[in-house]
Each structure stands twice: as C-alpha cells, then as structure tokens.
Design a protein around this motif. Structure first.
Motif, short mmCIF file in Angstrom:
data_model
loop_
_atom_site.label_atom_id
_atom_site.label_comp_id
_atom_site.label_asym_id
_atom_site.label_seq_id
_atom_site.Cartn_x
_atom_site.Cartn_y
_atom_site.Cartn_z
N LYS A 31 -31.20 43.64 -7.24
CA LYS A 31 -32.31 43.30 -8.48
C LYS A 31 -31.83 42.64 -9.63
O LYS A 31 -32.61 41.51 -9.92
N TYR A 34 -32.66 38.93 -8.50
CA TYR A 34 -33.93 38.35 -8.63
C TYR A 34 -34.27 38.20 -10.18
O TYR A 34 -35.58 37.66 -10.28
N LYS A 42 -40.53 37.37 -8.73
CA LYS A 42 -39.50 38.55 -9.13
C LYS A 42 -40.23 39.85 -8.84
O LYS A 42 -39.64 40.82 -8.19
N ARG A 45 -40.72 40.61 -4.98
CA ARG A 45 -39.35 40.93 -4.34
C ARG A 45 -38.99 42.11 -4.73
O ARG A 45 -38.29 42.85 -3.87
#
Length: 115
Positions: A31, A34, A42, A45
């Motif tokens: 995370k 991203y 972002k 994903r």
C-alpha cells in the motif's frame, strides 16, 4: 494424549498469528508503494490489493479448516471418550466458513470491481 492436544492448539494458534502478521506487513508495504501513483491508479490498485489479500487469506482459512478437520478425524487427541463429540469440530468449521466469506468478498473485490 493430552500433549498432542496442547501441541495441536499451540501450532494452530502460532501459525494463525504468524500468517496474519505477515499478511498485515505485506499489505502495508504494498500500500505504501502505491502512494506515489496518481489518485485514480492508486485507488484501483488498493482495491485490487484488498481483494487479493482477502482471496489469499480466505484460501488459507478454508484449507486450514479442512486440514484441521482431517487431523482431528485421523489422530486421537482427547483424554477420554466422554470429551469427544461434534463440538470438537466447531472451530475448524467456523474457520472454514470465515474463509468462504473472505473468498466471496475477495473475489468480488478482485475480479468484479477491477473493471
């Protein structure tokens, strides 16, 4: 037979904690990667990562529940026959049901919402 019972619970608990901590660390690190992307990419994903994480944890929970049930069916771990019964299988069944729920939610997030 009592030591086998203790070691089975110790193994299941330890393995569950290790898997959950590893999943949290991996999810958090991915995370963080991203954060440099634009907002749309972002968000896409992160949603896909959440779905994938749920899929993997769901598969592990279902397979753990099945493995736990098979182990309890094949190995006699109880001190006396009076302690045996269906209630012994409630934890692995609950684990498997939680895994199935995670699989369903994860599949929806990972496959359906990625478009």
């Amino acid at each position: 037979m009592a030591p086998e019972y203790y070691y089975m619970w110790e193994f299941v608990t330890s393995l569950t904690i290790i898997i959950l901590v590893a999943a949290y660390i991996i999810h958090d690190k991915m995370k963080q990667r991203y954060e440099v992307l634009n907002e749309e990419e972002k968000t896409r994903r992160i949603l896909r990562l959440g779905g994938g994480t749920r899929l993997i944890l769901g598969l592990l929970a279902v397979s753990g529940g099945i493995g736990w049930t098979i182990y309890m069916k094949t190995v006699k771990i109880y001190i006396s026959p009076e302690l045996e019964g269906f209630h012994n299988f409630i934890p692995p069944i609950a684990m498997g049901l939680i895994g199935l729920i995670l699989l369903a939610v994860g599949a929806k997030k990972y496959f359906i919402e990625r478009n």
